[in-house]
Scaffold this motif. Structure first.
Motif, short mmCIF file in Angstrom:
data_model
loop_
_atom_site.label_atom_id
_atom_site.label_comp_id
_atom_site.label_asym_id
_atom_site.label_seq_id
_atom_site.Cartn_x
_atom_site.Cartn_y
_atom_site.Cartn_z
N GLU A 9 -10.94 -16.26 6.94
CA GLU A 9 -9.83 -17.17 6.68
C GLU A 9 -8.62 -16.67 7.45
O GLU A 9 -8.61 -15.57 7.99
N ALA A 10 -7.58 -17.51 7.51
CA ALA A 10 -6.38 -17.13 8.25
C ALA A 10 -5.61 -16.07 7.49
O ALA A 10 -5.43 -16.18 6.27
N PRO A 11 -5.14 -15.03 8.15
CA PRO A 11 -4.33 -14.02 7.47
C PRO A 11 -2.95 -14.57 7.15
O PRO A 11 -2.38 -15.35 7.91
N THR A 12 -2.42 -14.18 6.01
CA THR A 12 -1.07 -14.60 5.60
C THR A 12 -0.09 -13.44 5.57
O THR A 12 1.12 -13.67 5.61
N LEU A 13 -0.59 -12.22 5.45
CA LEU A 13 0.26 -11.04 5.40
C LEU A 13 -0.30 -9.96 6.30
O LEU A 13 -1.52 -9.84 6.44
N VAL A 14 0.57 -9.17 6.90
CA VAL A 14 0.17 -7.96 7.59
C VAL A 14 1.22 -6.90 7.26
O VAL A 14 2.42 -7.17 7.26
N PHE A 15 0.77 -5.70 6.92
CA PHE A 15 1.69 -4.63 6.55
C PHE A 15 1.00 -3.30 6.78
O PHE A 15 -0.22 -3.24 7.02
N ASN A 16 1.78 -2.23 6.73
CA ASN A 16 1.20 -0.91 6.95
C ASN A 16 1.42 -0.04 5.73
O ASN A 16 2.17 -0.37 4.81
N GLY A 17 0.74 1.08 5.72
CA GLY A 17 0.87 2.07 4.67
C GLY A 17 0.74 3.45 5.26
O GLY A 17 0.41 3.62 6.44
N ALA A 18 0.99 4.46 4.42
CA ALA A 18 0.88 5.85 4.86
C ALA A 18 1.73 6.11 6.10
O ALA A 18 1.29 6.74 7.06
N GLY A 19 2.96 5.60 6.09
CA GLY A 19 3.87 5.85 7.20
C GLY A 19 3.45 5.24 8.51
O GLY A 19 3.77 5.75 9.58
N SER A 36 1.63 -14.40 22.23
CA SER A 36 0.84 -15.55 22.68
C SER A 36 1.16 -16.79 21.89
O SER A 36 1.11 -17.90 22.40
N ARG A 37 1.48 -16.61 20.60
CA ARG A 37 1.87 -17.73 19.74
C ARG A 37 2.85 -17.20 18.70
O ARG A 37 2.98 -15.98 18.53
N ALA A 38 3.53 -18.09 18.04
CA ALA A 38 4.56 -17.69 17.08
C ALA A 38 3.93 -16.91 15.92
O ALA A 38 3.05 -17.43 15.23
N PRO A 39 4.36 -15.67 15.67
CA PRO A 39 3.79 -14.88 14.57
C PRO A 39 4.26 -15.41 13.21
O PRO A 39 5.37 -15.94 13.08
N THR A 40 3.41 -15.24 12.21
CA THR A 40 3.81 -15.49 10.82
C THR A 40 4.06 -14.18 10.08
O THR A 40 4.57 -14.19 8.96
N GLY A 41 3.70 -13.06 10.70
CA GLY A 41 3.95 -11.75 10.14
C GLY A 41 3.82 -10.69 11.21
O GLY A 41 3.03 -10.86 12.16
N ILE A 42 4.59 -9.61 11.10
CA ILE A 42 4.57 -8.55 12.10
C ILE A 42 4.59 -7.20 11.40
O ILE A 42 5.33 -7.01 10.43
N SER A 43 3.78 -6.27 11.88
CA SER A 43 3.80 -4.90 11.38
C SER A 43 3.66 -3.96 12.58
O SER A 43 3.71 -4.39 13.73
N PHE A 44 3.44 -2.67 12.32
CA PHE A 44 3.43 -1.71 13.43
C PHE A 44 2.64 -0.47 13.06
O PHE A 44 2.37 -0.18 11.90
N THR A 45 2.26 0.26 14.11
CA THR A 45 1.85 1.66 14.01
C THR A 45 2.76 2.43 14.95
O THR A 45 3.69 1.86 15.52
N SER A 46 2.49 3.69 15.15
CA SER A 46 3.35 4.47 16.06
C SER A 46 3.27 3.96 17.49
O SER A 46 4.20 4.13 18.27
N SER A 47 2.14 3.31 17.85
CA SER A 47 1.93 2.89 19.23
C SER A 47 1.92 1.39 19.44
O SER A 47 2.09 0.93 20.58
N ALA A 84 0.85 -1.19 0.00
CA ALA A 84 0.00 0.00 0.00
C ALA A 84 0.88 1.24 0.00
O ALA A 84 1.91 1.28 0.69
N TYR A 85 0.48 2.24 -0.77
CA TYR A 85 1.17 3.53 -0.80
C TYR A 85 0.18 4.58 -1.26
O TYR A 85 -0.70 4.30 -2.09
N SER A 86 0.32 5.77 -0.73
CA SER A 86 -0.61 6.87 -1.05
C SER A 86 -2.04 6.36 -0.92
O SER A 86 -2.41 5.82 0.11
N ASP A 87 -2.85 6.51 -1.99
CA ASP A 87 -4.22 6.00 -1.95
C ASP A 87 -4.37 4.76 -2.82
O ASP A 87 -5.42 4.49 -3.38
N ARG A 88 -3.28 3.99 -2.94
CA ARG A 88 -3.28 2.80 -3.78
C ARG A 88 -3.02 1.55 -2.94
O ARG A 88 -2.27 1.57 -1.97
N LEU A 89 -3.64 0.46 -3.36
CA LEU A 89 -3.40 -0.87 -2.81
C LEU A 89 -3.16 -1.80 -3.98
O LEU A 89 -4.01 -1.93 -4.87
#
Length: 707
Positions: A360-370, A298-309, A23-28
């Motif tokens: 369904e189970a998530p396979t990806l997690v990511f952030n956008g817009a900083g 709690s369990r082994a992650p398959t993906g990790i992302s973040f926000t400021s907090s 994801a970037y700007s207003d695009r996915l």
């Protein structure tokens, strides 16, 4: 725990399988298993419309095989696509102009980094793209959006994860250990083994000298590093380096567990193996001052992302009972027993929320817009995790008595104006100090916090029972008696119930059970606090200061005082969730529990001295009567009327004589000596000798009293 995010399934039952996304700007952009690229336009929610996403374009033959990874170097206008074991670069705006990188055949990992660097003293925007192909690293560099050069590095082992720590340092993982690569020197350094036991040991501080300090042991910092040549010398990282003698988890099933290196805010990385993670900074050193313990999911992650907090981790584990509630557009489903999304506070590492994505189970997690947008992707579903308003989140944690969580939220949130953060932080610290005193029996810590905040002593005095605080007493102050029925078997400590514990981390969480205030111990703390403040006032008076500046808590009249109970708070928060604003950056944050103002006021030294000395006299009467004489026999500012009444009530007549004498009330002192001298129960003042001894103390100008 509190609600940090609401789940919104924005795309469901897609006819193709999703393999990658960015994801970037207003695009996915979604990369599919067939090699097609789907471009969507994202319209953020406002007061008048909900979040919407619409398909703009489908490029069916974008790649010949599945698109394994997508990334964007926005500053250079480049789309990075990994497909069929090779990286191809595209123009980000037209999605055309394919440039295959023939030296990346067999690629399986991609990492990007953009930052401003000072090159020859000139600020330059430097973007880098790192690609792992077989046992080779290819690094491409752009400067001010113009391609600059390509460098290649050789690794002795297969890399399983990598991420830039800074423009000059790559952090990587093999099946056995974490490494750093200093790009300018082609220097490989071991960090620590990539296994759970070692991460726990490293976070506990046992390996500091051996493991962490070696990063720049040979060659100094990035500034002193010479520029590399395109032809690189193979690095010797086989055999585990300095870890060769370690027998912690270097064999077994380590290759079966996904190791994750995730970017975090503030130029930090989270290195995670199984369910244990540690934070490192931009030079590869552990962040010990900020994180004394490892992060434990709690369990082994398959993906990790973040926000400021927050740190957001996904997993494919659905163990537990069925989550309640039917799927709905913006409904939040939260369960501690069945979840595949875990949210933790990035500062305190406390578990904040567990979510269950039921489609369904998530396979990806990511952030956008900083970091302001959080996306989760499954094989045929796309979710958006919408943050709850920061005002609501802070209210929730304050209501739960989680003041450290509230402080972390305010400090890290990018939805609060910087000009308001300081005020909110001070108010929360103010409430935390009161909470420490009244509910956690941490009297010294509470009073120290009030001192650091510059609070007037009346704030501490108000925490005492009414017999000490008088008209300053809080409405919630109790009688201040230590009832034996509330004590433990030893009679010294109140019975305590175990505090709630985070099942994942073993740490205390939730609203702590209030502890009974042990007033004897509390008053000793107050006595020490007032004694120290009395000395401070005496020094101020000696320096000729007539007024001192204090921070005073006053009711904020600009906030409606109705419906201030907890039930009304909850009702108001529920309404806020239904009427979410499109702008969470609140220029005027109004929190019900912070419905007061802190004002800096100049208070006369004499007035404050009277309050302090009079209260100190009351405290001495309670717990240290022997200190009354030393207080009253020297210059003091005790209120005569209050002190007289209290001393008579407690039958402290000798000290009352000292009070009269110190205040120049010699006639009243002689009258008291006369009456007590003639009384049968006169005690130490019975007879004529105390009166004679007092007459010898009279000043020469009071000779007429003798006559």
């Amino acid at each position: 725990m509190h609600i940090a995010f609401d789940i919104h399934a924005v795309l469901r039952q897609l006819p193709v399988r999703i393999e990658s996304a960015v994801a970037y700007s207003d695009r996915l952009l979604l990369g599919t298993a067939t090699g097609a690229l789907l471009m969507y336009r994202v319209v953020e929610p406002t007061k008048d419309r909900a979040l919407s996403i619409s398909l703009m374009e489908t490029k069916k033959a974008f790649a010949r095989k599945a698109i394994e990874h997508l990334d964007v170097i926005k500053e250079a206008g480049v789309l990075v696509c990994l497909a069929d074991g090779m990286v191809t670069l595209y123009d980000l705006h037209s999605l055309g102009g394919a440039t295959p990188l023939s030296n990346t055949k067999g690629a399986n990992l991609v990492a990007t980094h953009t930052a401003v660097d000072h090159i020859d003293g000139i600020p330059t925007l430097v973007s880098k793209l790192a690609i792992h192909a077989k046992r080779k690293l290819v690094v491409l560099e752009w400067r001010d959006a113009e391609f600059y050069k390509t460098l290649e590095y050789t690794a002795a082992e297969r890399i399983t994860a990598m991420q830039f720590a800074s423009a000059s340092i790559l952090v990587l993982s093999t099946a056995r250990e974490f490494l750093t690569l200093q790009l300018s020197q082609n220097q490989w350094d071991d960090l620590f083994p990539a296994d759970t036991a070692s991460l726990r040991t490293v976070a506990a501080g046992s390996l500091t000298a051996a493991a962490i300090s070696g990063n720049f042991a040979r060659g100094g910092g990035p500034e002193s590093m010479p520029s590399p040549q395109p032809a690189q010398v193979p690095a010797s990282i086989g055999g585990g380096g300095m870890w060769g003698s370690w027998g912690i988890g270097l064999s077994g099933t380590s290759t079966e567990v996904k190791t994750i290196i995730a970017r975090m805010p503030g130029e930090k990385l989270l290195l995670c193996h199984e369910n244990i993670g540690v934070f490192i900074n931009s030079v590869g050193k552990l962040c010990r001052q900020e994180y004394s313990d490892p992060t434990q999911f709690s369990r082994a992650p398959t993906g990790i992302s973040f926000t400021s907090s927050y740190v957001i981790a996904i997993s494919g584990d659905h163990s537990g009972t069925e989550a309640a509630g039917a799927a709905s557009g913006s409904a939040n489903r939260q369960s501690t027993q069945k979840s595949n999304v875990e949210v933790r506070n990035i500062g305190t590492q406390a578990l904040v929320q567990q979510l269950y994505l039921a489609d369904e189970a998530p396979t990806l997690v990511f952030n956008g817009a900083g970091g302001k947008q959080v996306w989760a992707v499954g094989r045929h579903t796309v979710w958006r995790l919408m943050p709850a308003p920061i005002q609501q989140q802070v209210e929730d944690v304050l209501a739960a008595g989680q003041y450290d969580e509230a402080l972390s939220l305010v400090a890290r949130s990018d939805s609060i104006l910087e000009s308001e953060k300081e005020e909110l932080t001070i108010k929360i610290r103010w409430l935390r100090a009161r909470w420490l005193f009244k509910e956690q029996a941490k009297y010294e810590e509470a009073l120290s916090e009030l001192t650091d905040l510059g609070a007037t002593p009346t704030e501490a005095i108000a925490l005492c029972p009414e017999r000490i605080a008088g008209e300053l007493a809080d409405e919630t102050s109790d009688a201040g008696t230590d009832d034996e029925t509330d004590r433990g078997s030893d009679g010294d400590h109140p019975k305590q119930q175990p505090e709630p514990v985070d099942s994942a981390t073993g740490s205390k969480r939730g609203k702590l059970k209030p502890k009974q205030v042990m007033w004897k111990e509390a008053l000793y703390a107050i006595m020490r606090y007032l004694t120290e403040h009395r000395r401070w006032l005496q020094r101020a008076a000696a320096d000729g200061k007539r007024e001192l500046e204090y921070v005073v808590r006053v009711l904020d009249e600009s906030i409606d005082g109705e419906d201030s109970d907890d039930t009304s708070d909850i009702r108001r928060l529920q309404q806020a969730r239904l009427a979410r604003s499109d702008d969470d950056s609140l220029p005027h944050v109004r929190l019900q529990r912070l419905r007061f103002a802190l004002e800096h006021m100049e208070i006369p030294v004499a007035a404050m001295s009277q309050v302090v000395d009079t209260t100190l006299l009351k405290v001495y009467l309670e717990c240290s009567p022997g200190l009354l004489g030393p207080l009253l026999r020297v210059k003091n500012h005790c209120d005569v009327e209050q002190s007289e009444s209290l001393l008579i009530e407690h039958r402290r007549f000798s000290e009352l004589v000292d009070l009269y004498h110190g205040k120049g009330l010699y006639r009243k002192a002689l009258q008291l000596l006369q009456s007590r001298g003639m009384s049968v129960d006169g005690g130490t003042l019975r007879g004529t000798y105390p009166t004679v001894r007092y007459l010898l103390r009279l000043p020469a100008d009071q000779f007429e009293l003798i006559l």
